[in-house]
Design a protein around this motif. Sequence first.
Motif, PDB file in Angstrom:
ATOM      1  N   SER A 189       4.006   1.481  17.849  1.00 19.95           N
ATOM      2  CA  SER A 189       3.447   1.236  16.519  1.00 19.95           C
ATOM      3  C   SER A 189       3.465   2.490  15.646  1.00 19.95           C
ATOM      4  O   SER A 189       4.062   2.498  14.567  1.00 19.95           O
ATOM      5  CB  SER A 189       2.027   0.699  16.652  1.00 19.95           C
ATOM      6  OG  SER A 189       1.257   1.542  17.491  1.00 19.95           O
ATOM      7  N   LEU A 193       5.567   3.483  12.359  1.00 17.97           N
ATOM      8  CA  LEU A 193       4.772   3.441  11.124  1.00 17.97           C
ATOM      9  C   LEU A 193       4.583   4.825  10.491  1.00 17.97           C
ATOM     10  O   LEU A 193       4.779   4.992   9.279  1.00 17.97           O
ATOM     11  CB  LEU A 193       3.389   2.816  11.409  1.00 17.97           C
ATOM     12  CG  LEU A 193       2.423   2.857  10.234  1.00 17.97           C
ATOM     13  CD1 LEU A 193       2.908   1.965   9.102  1.00 17.97           C
ATOM     14  CD2 LEU A 193       1.020   2.439  10.665  1.00 17.97           C
ATOM     15  N   HIS A 224       6.384  -5.958   2.434  1.00 15.85           N
ATOM     16  CA  HIS A 224       5.239  -5.430   3.181  1.00 15.85           C
ATOM     17  C   HIS A 224       3.966  -5.883   2.462  1.00 15.85           C
ATOM     18  O   HIS A 224       3.915  -5.838   1.236  1.00 15.85           O
ATOM     19  CB  HIS A 224       5.287  -3.897   3.243  1.00 15.85           C
ATOM     20  CG  HIS A 224       6.370  -3.377   4.148  1.00 15.85           C
ATOM     21  ND1 HIS A 224       6.428  -2.064   4.554  1.00 15.85           N
ATOM     22  CD2 HIS A 224       7.421  -3.994   4.739  1.00 15.85           C
ATOM     23  CE1 HIS A 224       7.487  -1.896   5.343  1.00 15.85           C
ATOM     24  NE2 HIS A 224       8.103  -3.051   5.455  1.00 15.85           N
ATOM     25  N   PRO A 228       3.007   1.759   1.718  1.00  4.51           N
ATOM     26  CA  PRO A 228       2.712   2.768   2.738  1.00  4.51           C
ATOM     27  C   PRO A 228       1.631   3.782   2.321  1.00  4.51           C
ATOM     28  O   PRO A 228       0.898   4.281   3.172  1.00  4.51           O
ATOM     29  CB  PRO A 228       4.054   3.469   2.967  1.00  4.51           C
ATOM     30  CG  PRO A 228       4.891   3.136   1.780  1.00  4.51           C
ATOM     31  CD  PRO A 228       4.418   1.799   1.281  1.00  4.51           C
TER      32      PRO A 228
END
Length: 283
Positions: A189, A193, A224, A228
Amino acid sequence: MTINKVMVIGAGQMGAGIAQVFAQSGLQVMLNDLKQEALDKGLAGIEKRLKRAMEKGKMTEEDQQSTLQNLSGSTALEDASDCDFVIEAVVENMDVKEKVFKSLDEITPSHAILATNTSSLPITEIAAATSRPSQVIGMHFMNPVPVMKLVEIIRAIQTSDETYQAIEDLAKKLEKTPVEVEDFPGFVSNRILMPMINEAIYTVHEGVATPEDVDTVMKLGMNHPMGPLTLADFIGLDTCLYIMEVLHEGFGDSKYRPCPLLRKYVKAGWLGKKSGRGFYSYE
Ligand code: NAI
């Protein structure tokens, strides 16, 4: 092996969520924290979430009551003496975690499995702090725990197949989707990420686009749910920097170099949502 009695250590945002999903699945769970205040806050948060779920018609009153009955609080680690499974969600600090695991190793029955919810520390090293390394494993939940379906199950080099299987079965019992991962920096993950978040910060740092525009590109262009930089603000920029440092040091590869702008924000105390300011303002 059968897991009936569980202790969750650390009643913060992760621990309280983890205790809630265990209690909802019918297991007896004790939520533990060093501080009574943190424990009370964690338990109150669970009650509030269950009440909201009931009001929204997502949970019956009966299920809410039985979940609360499955749940108890503790401020003494010794209460784990009859637990089959313990999961630790205390601060992300190796010294603290090692201390907790050494104590648990002495307190819990010899059959008990000891898990950590760490997002970046090596499970292999935590396992080595105990006399039962084959029964130590990573069980990495995502935030918010009651909502997110994924559980990364991380095998230390010492973890036995029996331990892995018991934890995979447990994750399924919690109605989560387990994924098996080997113990390498960032697991899967955060290895994927965090470099994405770091690259988004470089994009702002180099003046390619504003934070708003970077987030819009990733939301509308890549579908998404959250950009981010918004996500980084939610996670906490100090946490993002810490994990990038784990990746950088662990792999020794310059591609994981934390962006200087990320360092600057952390030095300024701009840690994201929790401090009121990160890439966005939350005042
Ligand atoms: P938090 O700061 O919200 O909660 C930590 C809690 O642990 C506090 O209530 C503190 O009083 C308690 N604590 C500290 N030392 C203790 C000890 N020796 N015994 C008992 N309680 C103790 O932290 P958070 O965010 O819940 O993170 C916990 C763990 O979960 C960390 O290892 C973190 O890396 C991991 N994690 C965090 C995620 C996130 O999005 N916040 C996501 C996935 C994993």
